[in-house]
Scaffold this motif. Structure first.
Motif, PDB file in Angstrom:
ATOM      1  N   ALA A 197      -7.619   5.184  -2.646  1.00 36.37           N
ATOM      2  CA  ALA A 197      -7.650   6.648  -2.656  1.00 36.37           C
ATOM      3  C   ALA A 197      -6.389   7.246  -3.259  1.00 36.37           C
ATOM      4  O   ALA A 197      -6.375   8.423  -3.636  1.00 36.37           O
ATOM      5  N   ALA A 198      -5.338   6.454  -3.386  1.00 38.83           N
ATOM      6  CA  ALA A 198      -4.110   6.952  -4.025  1.00 38.83           C
ATOM      7  C   ALA A 198      -4.383   7.356  -5.473  1.00 38.83           C
ATOM      8  O   ALA A 198      -3.721   8.267  -5.992  1.00 38.83           O
ATOM      9  N   LEU A 199      -5.318   6.685  -6.134  1.00 39.90           N
ATOM     10  CA  LEU A 199      -5.629   7.026  -7.540  1.00 39.90           C
ATOM     11  C   LEU A 199      -6.191   8.432  -7.684  1.00 39.90           C
ATOM     12  O   LEU A 199      -5.606   9.252  -8.401  1.00 39.90           O
ATOM     13  N   PRO A 200      -7.301   8.763  -7.039  1.00 42.86           N
ATOM     14  CA  PRO A 200      -7.810  10.127  -7.244  1.00 42.86           C
ATOM     15  C   PRO A 200      -6.938  11.207  -6.603  1.00 42.86           C
ATOM     16  O   PRO A 200      -6.747  12.272  -7.196  1.00 42.86           O
TER      17      PRO A 200
ATOM     18  N   ALA B 277      -5.460  -9.125   6.641  1.00 44.77           N
ATOM     19  CA  ALA B 277      -4.726  -9.115   7.904  1.00 44.77           C
ATOM     20  C   ALA B 277      -4.896  -7.817   8.695  1.00 44.77           C
ATOM     21  O   ALA B 277      -4.281  -7.647   9.736  1.00 44.77           O
ATOM     22  N   LEU B 278      -5.697  -6.896   8.203  1.00 44.25           N
ATOM     23  CA  LEU B 278      -5.920  -5.633   8.913  1.00 44.25           C
ATOM     24  C   LEU B 278      -7.421  -5.326   8.932  1.00 44.25           C
ATOM     25  O   LEU B 278      -8.162  -5.779   8.072  1.00 44.25           O
ATOM     26  N   GLU B 279      -7.828  -4.547   9.854  1.00 43.11           N
ATOM     27  CA  GLU B 279      -9.230  -4.122   9.915  1.00 43.11           C
ATOM     28  C   GLU B 279      -9.365  -2.686   9.407  1.00 43.11           C
ATOM     29  O   GLU B 279     -10.018  -1.865  10.018  1.00 43.11           O
ATOM     30  N   ILE B 280      -8.712  -2.421   8.293  1.00 43.71           N
ATOM     31  CA  ILE B 280      -8.727  -1.094   7.673  1.00 43.71           C
ATOM     32  C   ILE B 280      -9.344  -1.234   6.289  1.00 43.71           C
ATOM     33  O   ILE B 280      -9.053  -2.184   5.566  1.00 43.71           O
ATOM     34  N   SER B 281     -10.171  -0.272   5.921  1.00 46.91           N
ATOM     35  CA  SER B 281     -10.806  -0.315   4.608  1.00 46.91           C
ATOM     36  C   SER B 281      -9.757  -0.226   3.495  1.00 46.91           C
ATOM     37  O   SER B 281      -8.828   0.582   3.565  1.00 46.91           O
TER      38      SER B 281
ATOM     39  N   SER C  66       0.828  -1.211   0.000  1.00 43.62           N
ATOM     40  CA  SER C  66       0.000   0.000   0.000  1.00 43.62           C
ATOM     41  C   SER C  66       0.862   1.260   0.000  1.00 43.62           C
ATOM     42  O   SER C  66       0.569   2.221  -0.724  1.00 43.62           O
ATOM     43  N   ALA C  67       1.932   1.253   0.784  1.00 44.47           N
ATOM     44  CA  ALA C  67       2.829   2.413   0.826  1.00 44.47           C
ATOM     45  C   ALA C  67       3.517   2.623  -0.526  1.00 44.47           C
ATOM     46  O   ALA C  67       3.725   3.764  -0.956  1.00 44.47           O
TER      47      ALA C  67
ATOM     48  N   LEU D  38     -14.938   4.601  -3.784  1.00 41.55           N
ATOM     49  CA  LEU D  38     -16.258   4.535  -3.155  1.00 41.55           C
ATOM     50  C   LEU D  38     -16.797   3.106  -3.134  1.00 41.55           C
ATOM     51  O   LEU D  38     -17.421   2.684  -2.157  1.00 41.55           O
ATOM     52  N   ARG D  39     -16.535   2.369  -4.224  1.00 44.59           N
ATOM     53  CA  ARG D  39     -17.044   1.009  -4.342  1.00 44.59           C
ATOM     54  C   ARG D  39     -16.437   0.048  -3.324  1.00 44.59           C
ATOM     55  O   ARG D  39     -17.089  -0.903  -2.907  1.00 44.59           O
ATOM     56  N   VAL D  40     -15.186   0.252  -2.931  1.00 46.66           N
ATOM     57  CA  VAL D  40     -14.488  -0.710  -2.071  1.00 46.66           C
ATOM     58  C   VAL D  40     -14.477  -0.314  -0.597  1.00 46.66           C
ATOM     59  O   VAL D  40     -13.823  -0.990   0.203  1.00 46.66           O
ATOM     60  N   ILE D  41     -15.198   0.721  -0.227  1.00 51.85           N
ATOM     61  CA  ILE D  41     -15.207   1.159   1.175  1.00 51.85           C
ATOM     62  C   ILE D  41     -15.559   0.015   2.141  1.00 51.85           C
ATOM     63  O   ILE D  41     -14.915  -0.128   3.176  1.00 51.85           O
ATOM     64  N   PRO D  42     -16.521  -0.831   1.819  1.00 55.56           N
ATOM     65  CA  PRO D  42     -16.856  -1.894   2.784  1.00 55.56           C
ATOM     66  C   PRO D  42     -15.793  -3.001   2.913  1.00 55.56           C
ATOM     67  O   PRO D  42     -15.823  -3.765   3.872  1.00 55.56           O
ATOM     68  N   GLN D  43     -14.870  -3.091   1.971  1.00 56.34           N
ATOM     69  CA  GLN D  43     -13.874  -4.171   1.993  1.00 56.34           C
ATOM     70  C   GLN D  43     -12.683  -3.794   2.874  1.00 56.34           C
ATOM     71  O   GLN D  43     -12.284  -2.643   2.933  1.00 56.34           O
TER      72      GLN D  43
END
Length: 168
Positions: free
Chosen positions: A133-136, A123-127, A53-54, A114-119
């Motif tokens: 969000a790095a794309l926009p 191994a983490l409890e982070i959306s 992610s980083a 917006l589509r993946v907010i629930p996912q």
């Protein structure tokens, strides 16, 4: 124009610092992952996800800096072989293509985020939306940098033409 160019200086500087920070995080966690896996035999379950992610954030923020410094792939040979005005025209057309591409990337990245907010990330409890969000967000930094590059190119061409008229 001057205000926009100062604003772009600030945003690109911010993008550079954030990109470096994300790269440091990615490198540190990758090293941590290697040590825990091969030295201790107990791999970390979360460090690989954060490393990936980083890296995504680092790349999308770093592209704005690359545009600012003219480090994106370009065909300088063709541009320099042409008369200055035509070379500038090709430069502007190429940058308009970049503006279109990153505008579409912004919009599609926003919709995907917006589509993946629930996912959640593995191994983490982070959306996972935080990664998407790095794309926009990156696209906004890139669009600002590309517009500023175009403005600087036109201003540089105008100043060169003006100085050519003044010289005897």
């Amino acid at each position: 124009m001057r205000f926009f160019l100062r604003f772009e200086d600030f945003t690109t500087g911010l993008a550079l610092r954030l990109s470096i920070a994300f790269l440091i995080i990615a490198a540190s966690l990758a090293l941590f992952q290697v040590v825990t896996r091969f030295v201790f035999g107990a791999p970390s379950t979360w460090s690989e996800v954060i490393t990936r992610s980083a890296m995504i954030w680092s790349v999308f923020l770093g592209v704005a800096v690359a545009f600012r410094h003219g480090a994106m792939i370009s065909v300088d040979v063709i541009q320099n072989a042409l008369p200055p005005r035509l070379g500038l025209g090709i430069y502007l057309v190429a940058n308009i293509g970049s503006l279109i591409f990153f505008s579409v990337l912004f919009w599609q990245g926003y919709l995907m985020t917006l589509r993946v907010i629930p996912q959640s990330l593995a191994a983490l409890e982070i959306s996972i939306a935080w990664v998407y969000a790095a794309l926009p967000i990156g696209s906004v930094f890139i669009l600002i940098a590309v517009l500023a590059s175009m403005i600087r190119a036109v201003q540089g061409d105008w100043l060169a033409a003006r100085n050519a008229e003044v010289e005897p």
